[in-house]
Write a protein that holds these residues in place. Structure first.
Motif, PDB file in Angstrom:
ATOM      1  N   ALA A   1       0.829  -1.209   0.000  1.00 30.59           N
ATOM      2  CA  ALA A   1       0.000   0.000   0.000  1.00 30.59           C
ATOM      3  C   ALA A   1       0.866   1.263   0.000  1.00 30.59           C
ATOM      4  CB  ALA A   1      -0.927  -0.012   1.217  1.00 30.59           C
ATOM      5  N   LEU A   2       1.932   1.274   0.791  1.00 33.52           N
ATOM      6  CA  LEU A   2       2.809   2.440   0.850  1.00 33.52           C
ATOM      7  C   LEU A   2       3.573   2.637  -0.448  1.00 33.52           C
ATOM      8  CD1 LEU A   2       4.204   1.972   4.474  1.00 33.52           C
ATOM      9  CD2 LEU A   2       2.460   3.619   3.722  1.00 33.52           C
ATOM     10  N   ASP A   3       3.883   1.511  -1.112  1.00 35.15           N
ATOM     11  CA  ASP A   3       4.609   1.593  -2.389  1.00 35.15           C
ATOM     12  C   ASP A   3       3.702   1.977  -3.549  1.00 35.15           C
ATOM     13  OD1 ASP A   3       6.992   0.907  -1.188  1.00 35.15           O
ATOM     14  OD2 ASP A   3       6.824  -1.226  -1.659  1.00 35.15           O
ATOM     15  N   HIS A   4       2.383   1.905  -3.349  1.00 35.38           N
ATOM     16  CA  HIS A   4       1.422   2.212  -4.420  1.00 35.38           C
ATOM     17  C   HIS A   4       0.377   3.205  -3.898  1.00 35.38           C
ATOM     18  CE1 HIS A   4       3.164  -1.712  -5.489  1.00 35.38           C
ATOM     19  NE2 HIS A   4       2.967  -1.348  -6.737  1.00 35.38           N
ATOM     20  N   PRO A   5       0.822   4.403  -3.531  1.00 32.95           N
ATOM     21  CA  PRO A   5      -0.107   5.369  -2.906  1.00 32.95           C
ATOM     22  C   PRO A   5      -1.224   5.813  -3.830  1.00 32.95           C
ATOM     23  CG  PRO A   5       1.983   6.420  -3.461  1.00 32.95           C
ATOM     24  CD  PRO A   5       2.187   4.945  -3.657  1.00 32.95           C
TER      25      PRO A   5
ATOM     26  N   ALA B   1      -5.406   2.572  -0.207  1.00 38.44           N
ATOM     27  CA  ALA B   1      -5.899   2.984   1.113  1.00 38.44           C
ATOM     28  C   ALA B   1      -6.598   1.829   1.827  1.00 38.44           C
ATOM     29  CB  ALA B   1      -6.850   4.159   0.970  1.00 38.44           C
ATOM     30  N   GLU B   2      -7.361   1.050   1.067  1.00 34.58           N
ATOM     31  CA  GLU B   2      -8.061  -0.088   1.680  1.00 34.58           C
ATOM     32  C   GLU B   2      -7.070  -1.155   2.137  1.00 34.58           C
ATOM     33  OE1 GLU B   2     -11.580  -3.347   0.723  1.00 34.58           O
ATOM     34  OE2 GLU B   2     -11.082  -1.804  -0.758  1.00 34.58           O
ATOM     35  N   ALA B   3      -6.018  -1.381   1.347  1.00 35.77           N
ATOM     36  CA  ALA B   3      -5.004  -2.359   1.735  1.00 35.77           C
ATOM     37  C   ALA B   3      -4.331  -1.953   3.034  1.00 35.77           C
ATOM     38  CB  ALA B   3      -3.967  -2.516   0.625  1.00 35.77           C
ATOM     39  N   LEU B   4      -3.984  -0.688   3.152  1.00 36.96           N
ATOM     40  CA  LEU B   4      -3.333  -0.213   4.378  1.00 36.96           C
ATOM     41  C   LEU B   4      -4.284  -0.325   5.571  1.00 36.96           C
ATOM     42  CD1 LEU B   4      -0.797   0.971   5.618  1.00 36.96           C
ATOM     43  CD2 LEU B   4      -1.663   3.258   5.043  1.00 36.96           C
ATOM     44  N   ALA B   5      -5.551   0.014   5.361  1.00 40.28           N
ATOM     45  CA  ALA B   5      -6.526  -0.090   6.446  1.00 40.28           C
ATOM     46  C   ALA B   5      -6.721  -1.548   6.859  1.00 40.28           C
ATOM     47  CB  ALA B   5      -7.856   0.520   6.007  1.00 40.28           C
ATOM     48  N   THR B   6      -6.729  -2.469   5.902  1.00 43.31           N
ATOM     49  CA  THR B   6      -6.879  -3.891   6.208  1.00 43.31           C
ATOM     50  C   THR B   6      -5.695  -4.400   7.012  1.00 43.31           C
ATOM     51  OG1 THR B   6      -8.198  -4.276   4.214  1.00 43.31           O
ATOM     52  CG2 THR B   6      -7.133  -6.194   5.206  1.00 43.31           C
ATOM     53  N   ALA B   7      -4.490  -4.023   6.606  1.00 45.05           N
ATOM     54  CA  ALA B   7      -3.289  -4.432   7.346  1.00 45.05           C
ATOM     55  C   ALA B   7      -3.306  -3.868   8.758  1.00 45.05           C
ATOM     56  CB  ALA B   7      -2.037  -3.973   6.604  1.00 45.05           C
ATOM     57  N   THR B   8      -3.713  -2.618   8.904  1.00 47.46           N
ATOM     58  CA  THR B   8      -3.743  -1.981  10.221  1.00 47.46           C
ATOM     59  C   THR B   8      -4.754  -2.665  11.132  1.00 47.46           C
ATOM     60  OG1 THR B   8      -3.079   0.137   9.251  1.00 47.46           O
ATOM     61  CG2 THR B   8      -4.124   0.198  11.417  1.00 47.46           C
ATOM     62  N   ALA B   9      -5.941  -2.951  10.610  1.00 43.00           N
ATOM     63  CA  ALA B   9      -6.980  -3.606  11.408  1.00 43.00           C
ATOM     64  C   ALA B   9      -6.563  -5.017  11.811  1.00 43.00           C
ATOM     65  CB  ALA B   9      -8.291  -3.635  10.628  1.00 43.00           C
ATOM     66  N   HIS B  10      -5.964  -5.752  10.872  1.00 47.10           N
ATOM     67  CA  HIS B  10      -5.514  -7.111  11.171  1.00 47.10           C
ATOM     68  C   HIS B  10      -4.438  -7.098  12.257  1.00 47.10           C
ATOM     69  CE1 HIS B  10      -4.800 -11.367   9.654  1.00 47.10           C
ATOM     70  NE2 HIS B  10      -3.840 -11.190  10.545  1.00 47.10           N
ATOM     71  N   ARG B  11      -3.502  -6.180  12.143  1.00 46.31           N
ATOM     72  CA  ARG B  11      -2.435  -6.086  13.139  1.00 46.31           C
ATOM     73  C   ARG B  11      -3.001  -5.789  14.523  1.00 46.31           C
ATOM     74  NH1 ARG B  11       0.330  -2.405  10.806  1.00 46.31           N
ATOM     75  NH2 ARG B  11      -0.368  -0.649  12.082  1.00 46.31           N
TER      76      ARG B  11
END
Length: 245
Positions: free
Chosen positions: A202-206, A212-222
């Protein structure tokens, strides 16, 4: 963002879609494939990592993988071509529970895929139907290492503790002949890899529509992992033989 893409991205640095180290996978396969000429079926194979490793190290072994994810199967096929294994690997895109085969297999795998069959005991029934006499099943299943919180149950779903899980397996007519309990290090490595790989993409493909959804999914899972089931969840991979016909 569809689940296939999430899983593909999240497993970029941990292609074995379960919390096991490379050493543990190799040791389990060595126990499960003593001759190196066996026929192997993986129901819910994902990107085919167990099959690819089994075939790579055993030129006489042939494998069949079944999964519903086109993305995962494409990845398995691509890796097989790169390793020169395509002639010994067959892949089917279909629900694991719907697969039929023309012959039995010496080893049948279901690693972290009991949900595809409706639970542990239905999974064992399904695997039995594909197993040759004297063959092995390699089953990967979660369990509660410590009593779960209500949040853990919401995240992971219903599981038993380890003794109860093994009792259920043996009562269904199976005998464990080997096994591996994933260590805290293995589980942490898997979860950091899953969340980290997805977040890094997600950070490499802003500017990507799914970034944005990928980053939110990773954050929620963590957050669910660190604040919840990290303290309660375990994973067992059991090598089984039929106790009764």
């Amino acid at each position: 963002m569809n689940r296939e893409l999430i899983s593909h991205l999240a497993h970029a640095h941990h292609p074995v879609a379960a919390p096991l180290s490379d050493t543990a996978v190799a040791r389990l396969l060595d126990r499960a494939l003593p001759r190196g000429t066996e026929r192997v079926l993986d129901l819910g194979c994902g990107p085919g990592e167990w099959l690819l490793r089994a075939l790579r190290d055993r030129p006489g072994t042939r494998g069949v993988g079944v999964d519903i994810s086109a993305t995962a199967l494409d990845r398995a096929a691509s890796t097989a071509r790169a390793l020169g294994l395509s002639d010994r690997l067959t892949l089917h895109r279909q629900p694991a529970a719907d697969h039929t085969a023309p012959h039995p297999y010496d080893l049948v795998l279901s690693i972290g895929a009991t949900h595809a069959f409706g639970g542990l005991l239905p999974t064992l029934d399904a695997l039995r139907a594909h197993l040759a006499p004297g063959g092995h099943v390699l089953l990967g299943e979660g369990y509660w290492e410590h009593p779960p919180t209500p949040g853990d149950l919401d995240t992971i779903g219903p599981l038993a503790d380890l003794p109860t899980t093994v009792d259920q397996v043996t009562a269904a007519g199976w005998t464990p002949v080997y096994g591996h309990l994933s260590t805290r290090e293995e589980r942490d490595d898997y979860e950091w890899s899953w969340t980290g790989s997805l977040a890094a993409w997600a950070l490499d493909h802003p500017d990507h529509p799914d970034g944005a959804e990928a980053l939110a999914t990773a954050t929620a899972h963590r957050a669910e992992w660190l604040g919840g089931y990290r303290a309660t969840w375990g994973f067992a991979t059991l090598l089984l033989r039929r106790t009764t016909a």
